[in-house]
Design a protein around this motif. Structure first.
Motif, mmCIF file in Angstrom:
data_model
loop_
_atom_site.group_PDB
_atom_site.id
_atom_site.type_symbol
_atom_site.label_atom_id
_atom_site.label_comp_id
_atom_site.label_asym_id
_atom_site.label_seq_id
_atom_site.Cartn_x
_atom_site.Cartn_y
_atom_site.Cartn_z
ATOM 1 N N ILE A 196 0.882 -1.192 0.000
ATOM 2 C CA ILE A 196 0.000 0.000 0.000
ATOM 3 C C ILE A 196 0.907 1.226 0.000
ATOM 4 O O ILE A 196 1.819 1.327 0.818
ATOM 5 N N ASP A 197 0.670 2.169 -0.913
ATOM 6 C CA ASP A 197 1.614 3.292 -0.956
ATOM 7 C C ASP A 197 1.424 4.209 0.256
ATOM 8 O O ASP A 197 0.360 4.212 0.898
ATOM 9 N N ALA A 198 2.463 4.958 0.565
ATOM 10 C CA ALA A 198 2.501 5.712 1.821
ATOM 11 C C ALA A 198 1.395 6.761 1.886
ATOM 12 O O ALA A 198 0.814 7.004 2.954
ATOM 13 N N ALA A 199 1.075 7.379 0.742
ATOM 14 C CA ALA A 199 0.039 8.423 0.745
ATOM 15 C C ALA A 199 -1.326 7.813 1.044
ATOM 16 O O ALA A 199 -2.131 8.386 1.794
ATOM 17 N N THR A 200 -1.583 6.641 0.494
ATOM 18 C CA THR A 200 -2.868 5.972 0.755
ATOM 19 C C THR A 200 -2.934 5.530 2.216
ATOM 20 O O THR A 200 -3.950 5.694 2.895
ATOM 21 N N MET A 201 -1.804 4.987 2.684
ATOM 22 C CA MET A 201 -1.784 4.483 4.062
ATOM 23 C C MET A 201 -2.075 5.594 5.073
ATOM 24 O O MET A 201 -2.748 5.372 6.074
ATOM 25 N N THR A 202 -1.578 6.791 4.793
ATOM 26 C CA THR A 202 -1.711 7.885 5.763
ATOM 27 C C THR A 202 -2.801 8.884 5.365
ATOM 28 O O THR A 202 -2.898 9.965 5.955
ATOM 29 N N ALA A 203 -3.631 8.506 4.387
ATOM 30 C CA ALA A 203 -4.555 9.485 3.786
ATOM 31 C C ALA A 203 -5.482 10.154 4.800
ATOM 32 O O ALA A 203 -5.707 11.355 4.734
ATOM 33 N N GLY A 204 -6.003 9.392 5.733
ATOM 34 C CA GLY A 204 -6.963 9.995 6.654
ATOM 35 C C GLY A 204 -6.298 10.745 7.798
ATOM 36 O O GLY A 204 -6.986 11.266 8.677
ATOM 37 N N TRP A 205 -4.987 10.805 7.791
ATOM 38 C CA TRP A 205 -4.265 11.294 8.966
ATOM 39 C C TRP A 205 -3.704 12.693 8.716
ATOM 40 O O TRP A 205 -3.131 12.965 7.656
ATOM 41 N N ASP A 206 -3.875 13.558 9.701
ATOM 42 C CA ASP A 206 -3.465 14.958 9.512
ATOM 43 C C ASP A 206 -1.958 15.092 9.412
ATOM 44 O O ASP A 206 -1.455 15.922 8.661
ATOM 45 N N SER A 207 -1.234 14.334 10.226
ATOM 46 C CA SER A 207 0.226 14.429 10.166
ATOM 47 C C SER A 207 0.827 13.038 10.201
ATOM 48 O O SER A 207 0.255 12.108 10.778
ATOM 49 N N ALA A 208 1.987 12.916 9.561
ATOM 50 C CA ALA A 208 2.710 11.642 9.548
ATOM 51 C C ALA A 208 4.176 11.958 9.303
ATOM 52 O O ALA A 208 4.500 12.992 8.729
ATOM 53 N N TRP A 209 5.036 11.064 9.778
ATOM 54 C CA TRP A 209 6.467 11.289 9.544
ATOM 55 C C TRP A 209 7.166 9.981 9.264
ATOM 56 O O TRP A 209 6.658 8.906 9.578
ATOM 57 N N ILE A 210 8.314 10.100 8.632
ATOM 58 C CA ILE A 210 9.150 8.910 8.453
ATOM 59 C C ILE A 210 10.543 9.202 8.995
ATOM 60 O O ILE A 210 11.027 10.333 8.955
ATOM 61 N N ASP A 211 11.141 8.130 9.509
ATOM 62 C CA ASP A 211 12.464 8.239 10.117
ATOM 63 C C ASP A 211 13.487 7.743 9.103
ATOM 64 O O ASP A 211 13.268 6.711 8.468
ATOM 65 N N PHE A 212 14.566 8.462 8.964
ATOM 66 C CA PHE A 212 15.612 8.033 8.029
ATOM 67 C C PHE A 212 16.749 7.304 8.728
ATOM 68 O O PHE A 212 17.584 6.696 8.072
ATOM 69 N N SER A 213 16.798 7.403 10.058
ATOM 70 C CA SER A 213 17.951 6.824 10.766
ATOM 71 C C SER A 213 17.690 5.397 11.222
ATOM 72 O O SER A 213 18.450 4.841 12.001
ATOM 73 N N LYS A 214 16.602 4.793 10.731
ATOM 74 C CA LYS A 214 16.325 3.388 11.093
ATOM 75 C C LYS A 214 16.575 2.529 9.848
ATOM 76 O O LYS A 214 17.675 2.578 9.295
ATOM 77 N N GLY A 215 15.582 1.779 9.417
ATOM 78 C CA GLY A 215 15.815 0.857 8.301
ATOM 79 C C GLY A 215 16.271 1.540 7.027
ATOM 80 O O GLY A 215 16.850 0.904 6.150
ATOM 81 N N LEU A 216 16.000 2.827 6.896
ATOM 82 C CA LEU A 216 16.396 3.510 5.657
ATOM 83 C C LEU A 216 17.890 3.820 5.622
ATOM 84 O O LEU A 216 18.428 4.217 4.590
ATOM 85 N N GLY A 217 18.550 3.686 6.766
ATOM 86 C CA GLY A 217 20.013 3.641 6.756
ATOM 87 C C GLY A 217 20.758 4.968 6.760
ATOM 88 O O GLY A 217 21.977 4.980 6.598
#
Ligand SMILES: Cc1ncc(COP(=O)(O)O)c(C=O)c1O
Length: 355
Positions: A196-217
């Motif tokens: 499921i793409d990130a925009a769809t997953m968070t669509a109903g949510w006012d704010s969302a964030w992603i962390d770059f210092s974890k699995g994204l390396g």
């Protein structure tokens, strides 16, 4: 909800297999090159082109109007609640949520906010539990300002909130006048695992964030997204808390590199987690929670060794894991190979045999 690495072991060999956390990833040579080449400016004045590009990319990824680069995921959560809530307000979250147990009480200390913990399996609460927790604002009851969920739920086992539950909670929250927030420390793991793409997953949510210092390396950084007004309010808190930076393009470049090269490969981490779990399940007395993403929780007491003993023994063999509430947690990531998983299983078998 203690996350406990084994105590320092004098004379222990260096760590060769690091399953402690996905925060342990080291920037790859290609990422370091991207950092060295980064175009930079002054981030505080909005003039760092690489940071600006990263913010645009994440706003688009999450389907929001705007985004802001912050030093950590914790600061994403803290600035989001401070920008949204007023002293005395209530936030609804799961009992195991990072905002409740791992952020030094920041939401209470800085915002005068209280967090109502909801129960539920695997770090998630049901729509029924959420509905039951809602109440009107009265002379006695606090104003419920926000609901926050973690995708994936860390202490729940790296579990993925089903899309239908996310959508239902967002809709119910909106109807009740609550703002909705997603702690996306490992959101991209959920995206890769579900398709499921990130925009769809968070669509109903006012704010969302992603962390770059974890699995994204990446070595540092997280990006919080939401409406333009919300991001303006977050900026004020970023400045107040000393989170504004200067030539942050150096680190934003690592994050852009991660967006381009480290998302699809999260599937490898999930495969390694499944392989580890499958091997552990074959050992008598070991209880394993089926992994959904890159976290594997297991118990070894049934095989005669406590979780604390297991991580200490493993550390003595150069393998680093942690315990959480008696469970052992292994976390797969960029720097963990299939061979390392096989070797870890070998060590666990030997330790249990010796016991
Ligand atoms: C679910 C969750 N939220 C927030 C954070 C905080 O992120 P950071 O370590 O970047 O501050 C973490 C870190 O482990 C986490 O697991």
């Amino acid at each position: 909800m203690a996350f406990t690495p084994p105590p320092p072991l004098p004379g222990a060999p260096p760590v060769r297999i690091n399953l402690l956390s996905d925060t342990q990833t080291r920037p790859t040579p290609a990422m370091r090159e991207a950092m060295a080449r980064a175009e930079v400016g002054d981030e505080q004045t909005g003039d760092d082109p690489t940071t600006n590009l990263l913010q645009e990319r994440v706003a688009e990824l999450l389907g929001k109007q705007a985004a802001v680069f912050l030093p950590s995921g914790t600061m994403c959560n803290v600035t989001a609640t401070l920008a949204t809530c007023r002293p005395g307000d209530e936030i609804v979250a799961h009992r195991t949520a990072h905002i409740l147990s791992r952020e030094g009480g920041a939401h209470a200390a800085l915002g005068g906010l209280q967090i109502t913990p909801l129960d539920g399996d695997d770090g998630q609460f049901s729509i029924e539990a959420f509905r039951a927790a809602l109440h009107p604002t009265t002379r006695y009851e606090p104003h419920q300002a926000m609901v926050s969920v973690e995708q994936t739920a860390n202490i729940g086992g790296g579990t993925i909130w089903p899309q239908a539950t996310l959508d239902a909670i967002a809709e119910t929250a909106k109807a009740a006048g609550l703002v909705t927030h997603i702690d996306g420390a490992r959101l991209m793991n959920a995206v890769v695992a579900t398709g499921i793409d990130a925009a769809t997953m968070t669509a109903g949510w006012d704010s969302a964030w992603i962390d770059f210092s974890k699995g994204l390396g990446a070595p540092v950084g997280a990006v919080l997204a939401g409406s333009r007004d919300f991001i303006d309010a977050v900026w004020r808190w970023k400045q107040r808390l000393g989170g504004s930076m200067r030539q942050s393009g150096m680190i934003a470049a690592a994050c852009i590199h991660a967006l381009d090269h480290h998302i699809d490969r999260l599937a490898d981490d999930h495969a390694h987690a499944r392989a580890l779990a499958a091997g552990l399940m074959q050992i008598d007395g070991v209880e394993v929670q089926e992994p959904q993403t890159n976290l594997v929780f297991f118990r070894t007491e049934g095989a005669g060794v406590t979780g604390a003993q297991m991580v200490t023994e493993l550390r003595g063999r150069g393998v680093w894991l942690a315990t959480m509430d008696g469970r052992v947690r292994a976390c797969t990531h960029l720097d963990v190979s299939a061979e390392m998983i096989d070797e870890t299983l070998q060590h666990v078998r030997e330790i249990l045999r010796a016991a």
